[in-house]
Write a protein that holds these residues in place. Structure first.
Motif, PDB file in Angstrom:
ATOM      1  N   UNK A 217     -35.533  43.983 -31.802  1.00 53.05           N
ATOM      2  CA  UNK A 217     -35.656  42.942 -30.758  1.00 53.05           C
ATOM      3  C   UNK A 217     -36.107  41.785 -31.878  1.00 53.05           C
ATOM      4  N   UNK A 218     -36.610  42.094 -33.138  1.00 51.78           N
ATOM      5  CA  UNK A 218     -36.966  41.087 -34.106  1.00 51.78           C
ATOM      6  C   UNK A 218     -35.713  40.662 -35.317  1.00 51.78           C
ATOM      7  N   UNK A 219     -34.539  41.181 -34.949  1.00 53.69           N
ATOM      8  CA  UNK A 219     -33.220  40.973 -35.771  1.00 53.69           C
ATOM      9  C   UNK A 219     -32.638  40.083 -34.988  1.00 53.69           C
ATOM     10  N   UNK A 220     -31.730  39.280 -35.833  1.00 54.62           N
ATOM     11  CA  UNK A 220     -30.780  38.520 -35.377  1.00 54.62           C
ATOM     12  C   UNK A 220     -29.629  39.095 -35.111  1.00 54.62           C
ATOM     13  N   UNK A 221     -29.446  40.324 -35.250  1.00 56.88           N
ATOM     14  CA  UNK A 221     -27.962  40.948 -35.059  1.00 56.88           C
ATOM     15  C   UNK A 221     -28.230  42.119 -34.300  1.00 56.88           C
ATOM     16  N   UNK A 222     -26.987  42.780 -33.832  1.00 53.57           N
ATOM     17  CA  UNK A 222     -26.908  44.144 -33.383  1.00 53.57           C
ATOM     18  C   UNK A 222     -27.833  44.446 -32.292  1.00 53.57           C
TER      19      UNK A 222
ATOM     20  N   UNK B  16     -20.894  35.506 -35.438  1.00 56.93           N
ATOM     21  CA  UNK B  16     -22.097  35.543 -34.413  1.00 56.93           C
ATOM     22  C   UNK B  16     -22.117  34.622 -33.356  1.00 56.93           C
ATOM     23  N   UNK B  17     -21.879  33.246 -33.634  1.00 56.74           N
ATOM     24  CA  UNK B  17     -21.978  32.190 -32.739  1.00 56.74           C
ATOM     25  C   UNK B  17     -20.992  32.358 -31.429  1.00 56.74           C
TER      26      UNK B  17
ATOM     27  N   UNK C 109     -26.987  34.289 -23.515  1.00 53.30           N
ATOM     28  CA  UNK C 109     -25.901  35.254 -23.005  1.00 53.30           C
ATOM     29  C   UNK C 109     -25.600  36.283 -23.619  1.00 53.30           C
ATOM     30  N   UNK C 110     -25.605  36.546 -24.959  1.00 51.24           N
ATOM     31  CA  UNK C 110     -25.504  37.804 -25.541  1.00 51.24           C
ATOM     32  C   UNK C 110     -26.458  37.966 -26.713  1.00 51.24           C
ATOM     33  N   UNK C 111     -27.327  38.924 -26.634  1.00 50.28           N
ATOM     34  CA  UNK C 111     -28.319  39.328 -27.604  1.00 50.28           C
ATOM     35  C   UNK C 111     -27.885  39.669 -28.913  1.00 50.28           C
ATOM     36  N   UNK C 112     -26.680  39.912 -29.191  1.00 52.59           N
ATOM     37  CA  UNK C 112     -26.225  40.249 -30.410  1.00 52.59           C
ATOM     38  C   UNK C 112     -25.554  39.002 -31.179  1.00 52.59           C
ATOM     39  N   UNK C 113     -25.819  37.585 -30.434  1.00 55.63           N
ATOM     40  CA  UNK C 113     -25.428  36.779 -30.929  1.00 55.63           C
ATOM     41  C   UNK C 113     -26.576  36.123 -32.227  1.00 55.63           C
ATOM     42  N   UNK C 114     -26.474  36.465 -33.431  1.00 54.22           N
ATOM     43  CA  UNK C 114     -27.670  36.268 -34.480  1.00 54.22           C
ATOM     44  C   UNK C 114     -27.111  35.281 -35.472  1.00 54.22           C
TER      45      UNK C 114
END
Length: 398
Positions: free
Chosen positions: A31-36, A352-353, A129-134
């Motif tokens: 949860x502290x990452x901008x990706x994955x 990612x966007x 909308x997508x938590x993997x959008x980092x």
């Protein structure tokens, strides 16, 4: 023919994917990452011909309870449902100005949604909308790495002289670090003002996480030299710098960059000038210093849009920023006979966007319309306190 055999039997290696590899593959959660970060829920099929109508129906059902923000780099299929469009900070402020909206659906990336959560009320819920959008740039500076950097600055005897300035494109953790250490946040529009303020507070600046915006602002806008800047590499001992280099530097630049803007090169500029005589080259300050030096105009996303709005009919422009926006501007101004092209020959979206697509948006809006809160972005109170302090310092800049 000689029979060749191996002297030792080949052993099978028990190779396990590293945590970072799993994150890059989207197969783990941080949860502290901008990706994955995996996105739960069953998404509608992207081939569903009713997606547009489904999104419209769910948004109408939610009414004023929902406020949809669309970053300039989003796909057209998503932008059409945005109540407002803009850059990351403008959108976060727009969200804060709508306290009656229970749900803020941020069509952007993770750090943007964090900023919106920091600036909105406790009653409002920010949804991605997508938590993997980092953001790969934001991921290039972690809280642990920056804390270690501060220890290096302390050991070099310069920490008391250093004021951190963090780009808006950073995690809430980095914004909080900036707030705790007396620094401020900046955008690509007000980076010069932020640096001027910082140098009134101290003798040096630690600029996070985009080296190019920091270098371009210092050298191009504030008349420093490249020798005034050093590059801190978090993957090297002591950042790859000596104590004397840190003492001599005015700008300590973090080794981070935007994967999209970093693609543009001087060769791209030379090529487009050869192909399109009389073209105006307009680039974002996240581009490399040599690209900015070779361009005709340099400015933020909002600056780029306003420059093209004011451009005379028949003018030609090569734009160095994310392709979704460039394409949208090319279509918008085609009727005014303005030729607008992407600076690089190679097509490059912000990957990612672009994770925010119509199926994710439909799933989000329909879930909220059914009373199911999904993908909420929530910054913990301690982090929010200091991150907000840094943001407020930016808002107070003259």
């Amino acid at each position: 023919m000689r029979d060749v055999t191996t002297a030792h039997p080949v052993q099978e290696l028990d190779v396990q994917p590293s945590p970072l590899a799993l994150l890059l593959l989207g197969r783990d959660a941080d949860p502290r990452s901008e990706r994955g970060v995996e996105c739960p829920g069953d998404l509608p099929s992207p081939s569903d011909p009713d997606l547009v109508e489904r999104a419209r129906a769910a948004k109408e059902k939610l009414g004023e309870k929902v406020f949809v923000l669309g970053h300039h780099y989003q796909r057209d299929e998503v932008i059409q449902f945005a109540d407002v469009t803009g850059d990351s900070f403008k959108l976060a402020r727009d969200a804060a100005a709508r306290p009656e909206a229970e749900y803020i659906v941020f069509c952007g990336v993770h750090f943007m949604a964090e900023s919106a959560d920091i600036l909105t009320t406790d009653d409002q819920k920010v949804v991605l909308p997508d938590l993997a959008a980092g953001c790969s740039m934001a991921d290039m500076a972690t809280a642990e790495q920056v804390a270690e950097c501060w220890d290096v600055l302390t050991e070099a005897g310069v920490a008391e002289q250093v004021v951190p300035v963090s780009y808006m494109n950073s995690s809430a953790d980095i914004k909080a670090f900036t707030g705790r250490h007396g620094g401020t946040i900046c955008t690509s529009s007000n980076a010069k003002r932020a640096l001027e303020w910082a140098f009134e507070q101290g003798e040096k600046v630690l600029f996070l996480p985009d080296q190019h915006l920091g270098r371009n602002t210092a050298v191009r806008d504030m008349r420093m030299t490249l020798e005034d800047c050093v590059l801190y590499n978090p993957h090297k001992p002591n950042g790859g710098l000596t104590a004397q280099q840190l003492r001599d530097a005015k700008m300590i630049l973090w080794r981070g960059h935007c994967s999209v803007h970093g693609r543009f090169s001087v060769e791209s500029v030379n090529d487009v000038r050869a192909r399109i005589p009389g073209v105006n080259v307009l680039v974002h300050p996240e581009c490399k210093h040599e690209v900015v030096a070779a361009a005709d105009y340099v400015g933020s996303t909002e600056y780029i849009i306003k420059a093209l709005e004011a451009a005379p009919a028949g003018s030609k422009w090569a734009i160095g920023t994310e392709l979704n926006l460039v394409r949208r501007l090319a279509n918008r101004f085609a009727a005014e006979d303005k030729e607008i092209v992407f600076l690089d020959k190679t097509v490059c979206f912000c990957s990612t966007m672009n994770r925010i697509d119509l199926p994710h948006l439909v799933w989000t809006l329909e879930s909220l319309a059914e009373g199911n809160l999904v993908n909420r972005i929530e910054v913990d109170p301690e982090t929010e306190k200091y991150a907000k302090l840094a943001l407020e310092r930016m808002l107070a800049l003259p």
